[in-house]
Structure formats: C-alpha cells, structure tokens
Design a protein around this motif. Structure first.
Motif, PDB file in Angstrom:
ATOM      1  N   LYS A 101       0.814  -1.214   0.000  1.00  5.92           N
ATOM      2  CA  LYS A 101       0.000   0.000   0.000  1.00  5.92           C
ATOM      3  C   LYS A 101       0.851   1.268   0.000  1.00  5.92           C
ATOM      4  N   PRO A 102       1.964   1.335   0.777  1.00  3.63           N
ATOM      5  CA  PRO A 102       2.806   2.540   0.701  1.00  3.63           C
ATOM      6  C   PRO A 102       3.276   2.850  -0.717  1.00  3.63           C
ATOM      7  N   MET A 103       3.474   1.800  -1.533  1.00  5.83           N
ATOM      8  CA  MET A 103       3.878   2.037  -2.919  1.00  5.83           C
ATOM      9  C   MET A 103       2.765   2.766  -3.678  1.00  5.83           C
ATOM     10  N   PHE A 104       1.535   2.317  -3.499  1.00  7.09           N
ATOM     11  CA  PHE A 104       0.418   2.991  -4.143  1.00  7.09           C
ATOM     12  C   PHE A 104       0.331   4.444  -3.675  1.00  7.09           C
ATOM     13  N   GLU A 105       0.559   4.648  -2.386  1.00 11.76           N
ATOM     14  CA  GLU A 105       0.474   6.008  -1.846  1.00 11.76           C
ATOM     15  C   GLU A 105       1.518   6.917  -2.480  1.00 11.76           C
ATOM     16  N   ARG A 106       2.734   6.388  -2.668  1.00 18.18           N
ATOM     17  CA  ARG A 106       3.780   7.196  -3.298  1.00 18.18           C
ATOM     18  C   ARG A 106       3.407   7.526  -4.750  1.00 18.18           C
ATOM     19  N   LEU A 107       2.843   6.534  -5.438  1.00 16.76           N
ATOM     20  CA  LEU A 107       2.448   6.761  -6.831  1.00 16.76           C
ATOM     21  C   LEU A 107       1.397   7.858  -6.943  1.00 16.76           C
ATOM     22  N   VAL A 108       0.505   7.910  -5.971  1.00 13.37           N
ATOM     23  CA  VAL A 108      -0.588   8.878  -6.013  1.00 13.37           C
ATOM     24  C   VAL A 108      -0.176  10.233  -5.433  1.00 13.37           C
ATOM     25  N   LEU A 109       0.631  10.215  -4.377  1.00  9.34           N
ATOM     26  CA  LEU A 109       0.920  11.442  -3.648  1.00  9.34           C
ATOM     27  C   LEU A 109       2.089  12.244  -4.205  1.00  9.34           C
ATOM     28  N   CYS A 110       3.049  11.595  -4.848  1.00  6.99           N
ATOM     29  CA  CYS A 110       4.210  12.338  -5.357  1.00  6.99           C
ATOM     30  C   CYS A 110       3.772  13.299  -6.463  1.00  6.99           C
ATOM     31  N   ASP A 111       4.361  14.482  -6.439  1.00  4.86           N
ATOM     32  CA  ASP A 111       3.990  15.504  -7.415  1.00  4.86           C
ATOM     33  C   ASP A 111       4.377  15.100  -8.832  1.00  4.86           C
ATOM     34  N   PHE A 112       5.510  14.409  -8.973  1.00  3.25           N
ATOM     35  CA  PHE A 112       6.022  14.057 -10.292  1.00  3.25           C
ATOM     36  C   PHE A 112       6.472  12.598 -10.280  1.00  3.25           C
ATOM     37  N   ALA A 113       6.615  12.040 -11.494  1.00 10.00           N
ATOM     38  CA  ALA A 113       7.117  10.673 -11.631  1.00 10.00           C
ATOM     39  C   ALA A 113       7.920  10.563 -12.914  1.00 10.00           C
ATOM     40  N   VAL A 114       8.970   9.741 -12.866  1.00 10.47           N
ATOM     41  CA  VAL A 114       9.761   9.389 -14.044  1.00 10.47           C
ATOM     42  C   VAL A 114       9.710   7.872 -14.163  1.00 10.47           C
ATOM     43  N   ALA A 115       9.352   7.377 -15.330  1.00 11.61           N
ATOM     44  CA  ALA A 115       9.232   5.925 -15.526  1.00 11.61           C
ATOM     45  C   ALA A 115      10.139   5.476 -16.663  1.00 11.61           C
ATOM     46  N   ASP A 116      11.041   4.513 -16.363  1.00 10.84           N
ATOM     47  CA  ASP A 116      11.898   3.912 -17.380  1.00 10.84           C
ATOM     48  C   ASP A 116      11.198   2.654 -17.881  1.00 10.84           C
ATOM     49  N   LEU A 117      10.799   2.670 -19.156  1.00 12.91           N
ATOM     50  CA  LEU A 117       9.997   1.594 -19.725  1.00 12.91           C
ATOM     51  C   LEU A 117      10.829   0.485 -20.355  1.00 12.91           C
ATOM     52  N   THR A 118      12.148   0.593 -20.279  1.00  9.58           N
ATOM     53  CA  THR A 118      13.029  -0.415 -20.872  1.00  9.58           C
ATOM     54  C   THR A 118      12.774  -1.788 -20.259  1.00  9.58           C
ATOM     55  N   THR A 119      12.801  -2.806 -21.050  1.00 12.04           N
ATOM     56  CA  THR A 119      12.565  -4.216 -20.715  1.00 12.04           C
ATOM     57  C   THR A 119      11.086  -4.529 -20.522  1.00 12.04           C
ATOM     58  N   ALA A 120      10.220  -3.526 -20.620  1.00  6.10           N
ATOM     59  CA  ALA A 120       8.786  -3.746 -20.409  1.00  6.10           C
ATOM     60  C   ALA A 120       8.550  -4.472 -19.086  1.00  6.10           C
ATOM     61  N   ASN A 121       9.258  -4.015 -18.051  1.00  2.00           N
ATOM     62  CA  ASN A 121       9.167  -4.625 -16.731  1.00  2.00           C
ATOM     63  C   ASN A 121       7.720  -4.600 -16.218  1.00  2.00           C
ATOM     64  N   ALA A 122       7.232  -5.757 -15.782  1.00  2.00           N
ATOM     65  CA  ALA A 122       5.820  -5.872 -15.403  1.00  2.00           C
ATOM     66  C   ALA A 122       5.459  -4.935 -14.253  1.00  2.00           C
ATOM     67  N   ASN A 123       6.331  -4.857 -13.238  1.00  2.00           N
ATOM     68  CA  ASN A 123       6.044  -3.987 -12.095  1.00  2.00           C
ATOM     69  C   ASN A 123       5.988  -2.526 -12.517  1.00  2.00           C
ATOM     70  N   VAL A 124       6.960  -2.119 -13.362  1.00  2.00           N
ATOM     71  CA  VAL A 124       6.993  -0.730 -13.811  1.00  2.00           C
ATOM     72  C   VAL A 124       5.723  -0.388 -14.574  1.00  2.00           C
ATOM     73  N   PHE A 125       5.279  -1.298 -15.447  1.00  2.00           N
ATOM     74  CA  PHE A 125       4.092  -1.014 -16.239  1.00  2.00           C
ATOM     75  C   PHE A 125       2.832  -0.989 -15.371  1.00  2.00           C
ATOM     76  N   TYR A 126       2.781  -1.849 -14.392  1.00  2.00           N
ATOM     77  CA  TYR A 126       1.633  -1.820 -13.480  1.00  2.00           C
ATOM     78  C   TYR A 126       1.605  -0.502 -12.718  1.00  2.00           C
TER      79      TYR A 126
END
Length: 447
Positions: free
Chosen positions: A59-84
C-alpha cells in the motif's frame, strides 16, 4: 523549511537484459542519469525499494504513486512492475509523468508506443552513455512537465470528465480514509481518553514512515483533537516523505507549530506551501490565525504599532483565503470580524457580511454542513446585534462540536466583539453569556 516537490522513479533494478547484446545496469542509469536530472530540475527523487519492486506492491507504494507531485518511468525491458505502477500513476494523475527508455533495446509495447518517451543511449558497459546530453534532455522534459498544463495520462486525455483526485477537507478526511477497522476503532476510543491514550496506540505501530497513509493521517488528527501540538510536530519528521509533502499534512503541521508557540516556522511552512501549490482557503485561513495570534500577543504586551501591523496581516491573509474559494466561509468570517475590530465603520463590512452569509447558507443548503458553518452563522448573528438569532445558531452549533479547540476558537472570536462594547452594555451581557456557553462546551469536550 522549503520542501522540494517529490519525484517518484519507476524503473527496474540491477542488471537486466533488454534484448541487446549486453544487459543494462539500471542502478547506473538511476545513479548517473535519472537521479542527477531530477535533482537539477529542482525535485527530490524517490526510488522504489528493491524488495518491493520484486514482489507484491504494498500500500505505501500505491500512496507514493498517487501522492508524489512528479514521476519518471523507465519503460526499458517492459518490466511488469513498472508497467503496473505506470498504470496506477496514469489513473491517479492527469499530468507530470515523464517517460524514457534505452535506445536499441527492442520496441516499446504496443500500448505505450504512442506515448511521448525520451530515448537514452547505452554504453559498452551497460550504463548510460553520453550522460551530459541525456541528463540535460531529461532535465528539460521534467521542467516542461512542471510548467505544462497538458495531460500526459491517456485516461485523462481520452475519457471526458475522468475525475482528478480532490483534496479532502481536513475535518472530513478521517471518516473517509480506509484502513484497518480495528486500528481505526482504537484511535477513536483513544481520542475520548486524551493524549496519553493516543500515544499508547502510536507505540503499537511500526515505523511511521512505513505505515499506511490513513493510519498516519488519523493519528495526526487525533493528536490535534487532544490539543497535543508537540506530538503533531514530533511525528511530522517521522512520516513518509510523499505523505509529509501533501497539502493536508503540511497545513496541519503549520497549525500545530503555531499552537505550540513556533509561529515563525509555521509562517514559513505556509508561505512555502502557497508558493508551491497556490492559494487555498485552508492554507490562508491557518496563516491568518498565525498573524491573529501575533496581534493578540503584541496587544497584550502593550505594543500598539506592532499589533496594528499584525492585525492588518491577519485581515489580508483571511481575505485572500476567502477570495481563493468563496464557498469556504471560514476565512471570510474571520476577515469580517477582524475588519470590524480594526474599524467598525469600514465600508467593506456590509458587502463582505452579505457574501459570507450567502456562502455559508449555500453550504448548509447542500446538506453537508459542519461545525464551522454554524459557528459562522453565530458570529454573523453577533455582528448583526441579533440576540435571538445568535442564540438559535448557538443551539444548532453545540451538537456539532467535534473537538474542544473549535468552540474555544469561536469564543475567542466573539470575545473580540464583546471587548469592543462598553462594560455596562446590555448587548455585551448576552454576548458574554454566549461566550460562557461556548467555553463550557469546550470544557466538556476536554478530557
């Protein structure tokens, strides 16, 4: 205390094969490219814990995804966790998500191929190459995201009316957050017993920076209800940075700082919040209280010039808060009361009184009134010299008291109006009776 906006980094860990000749060292990508770019863009990077990235998303991971003002996502390897995680981010935030990927490591999956993503080169050792240019490009993209009002989330782009996450009012947040019912009940019972009981519940928790957001917010507001201002200040530094950086927590931190006697730091937190997030009725309302308390202190110390300056600052802050959201009558009634104290003949009083009354009556008509709505009507009744109406609003207010400092605050405001009247005034007598009733209610609510 300047809080940099937070940037959550979604990416693989360690060395992973992406379809090229050599595996990519993603820790080097973070260290040499993403982290310095985020910092140069004026943000604070937060990378997911490696053990969380490898298993169930907590749940803390979801909170960070929602609460952080900005996000940078590296899509290399099509990592399942990153895409989720990217999907969660796109569902929660309409903008401020920057995408990148390593060049020559295979195509991006079909679903994200249309999205704007920055390519970066990989060197012979698996780390990022030409880092100077790549860092500069990523810095520019992050800065553009800070200024750009366009939506980068496909959900918000393609679905008309897809809702943005609303900032909840502080006083209704506790009842709406979802977390363990048992713990919620423990805090509810502890609030009835006071500060020490709340502290006992706190001791049963783990590290606060790893707790669910709902638990922390309820704990924070429970201490507020017990007027345990030092405890609110104490736990602020222990909670997770994304939650710490939210508007609600920073406002209440400043509220506690001021009540604990540190108005300078409270003012700094609030001004920083206004600069970063813009004007809001709640933030300016708390800032107005900071200046109002300084005015009272200077008045008690017989420093009239200094007091006059603080009173003007308080009126300005409350007025700006009301202008930021005309639906929130709380800063409006405070501005009105203080203007009346400053100059009972001020031309603004008549117009502002009408607007404040309209705002609060419309709020009540929606079917969601709270304590402050009836407190506002009570103060309006006193300002209008209407005893019958004031006593009627007092009767409506008393059942809606939640925390002892609420009627104390209202009593203090009305006391300002009573103090402006002659001691032998008949009107002053009934106003003092209202104040006595409010303080009695506050005492009954205090453990």
């Amino acid at each position: 205390m300047v809080h940099k906006p937070l940037c959550f980094v979604l990416m693989p860990f360690g060395k992973k094969s992406a379809g090229g000749e050599k595996p990519i060292d993603f820790d080097a990508v973070y260290r040499d490219l993403i982290k310095p770019a985020v910092e140069q863009a004026g943000l604070e990077p937060i990378r997911a814990d490696e053990e969380q990235a490898g298993g169930i998303i907590h749940k803390p991971m979801f909170e960070r995804l929602v609460l952080c003002d900005f996000a940078v996502a590296d899509l290399t390897t099509a990592n399942a966790n990153v895409f989720y995680e990217l999907g969660v981010r796109h569902a929660a935030k309409p903008r401020t998500t920057v995408l990148l990927y390593a060049e020559g490591q295979g195509r991006l999956p079909f679903d994200v191929a249309p999205l704007r993503a920055m390519p970066y080169p990989i060197g012979s050792r698996g780390g990022p190459a030409n880092t100077g240019a790549s860092v500069k490009t990523l810095v520019d993209k992050i800065k553009a995201a800070r200024k750009n009002l366009e939506k980068d989330s496909p959900l918000y782009q393609l679905l008309d009316g897809y809702p943005d996450l609303a900032h909840e009012k502080t006083d209704v947040f506790r009842s709406q957050v979802a977390y363990t019912a048992e713990l919620k009940n423990k805090l509810s019972e502890a609030r009835k017993l006071g500060r020490d009981a709340i502290y006992e519940v706190e001791l049963t928790l783990g590290a606060l920076d790893d707790e669910e957001a709902g638990v922390i917010v309820d704990l924070f507001l429970s201490y507020r209800g017990a007027k345990a201002w030092p405890d609110m200040v104490r736990i602020f530094d222990k909670i997770d940075a994304p939650l710490q950086n939210t508007i609600l927590i920073r406002e209440q931190f400043a509220f506690a700082l001021n009540r604990a006697g540190n108005s300078e730091k409270a003012e700094e937190v609030l001004l920083d919040l206004i600069e970063q997030r813009g004007a809001s009725s709640e933030t300016y309302g708390i800032l107005g209280r900071v200046y109002k308390d300084r005015w009272r202190t200077a008045s008690n110390e017989k420093k009239p010039t200094k007091a006059k300056g603080f009173l003007k600052q308080a009126i300005e802050a409350y007025s700006r808060g009301f202008e930021a959201d005309w639906r929130d009558a709380y800063p409006g009634i405070n501005a009105l009361t203080l203007i009346h104290v400053f100059d009972p003949n001020d031309k603004r009083i008549s117009e502002l009184r009408s607007v404040v009354e309209y705002a609060v009556r419309r709020k009540i008509a929606t079917g969601t009134p709270d304590y402050w709505d009836y407190a506002t009507l009570l103060e309006l009744g006193v300002l209008s010299h209407d005893r019958v109406l004031s006593e009627e609003h007092l009767a409506d207010l008393i059942p809606r008291v939640r925390e002892p400092w609420e009627p104390e605050t209202t009593a203090d405001n009305i006391q300002l109006l009573a103090d402006a009247l002659p001691n032998d005034s008949e009107e002053r007598a009934w106003i003092l009776a209202v104040i006595t009733e409010l303080r009695s209610v506050a005492k009954d609510k205090t453990v």
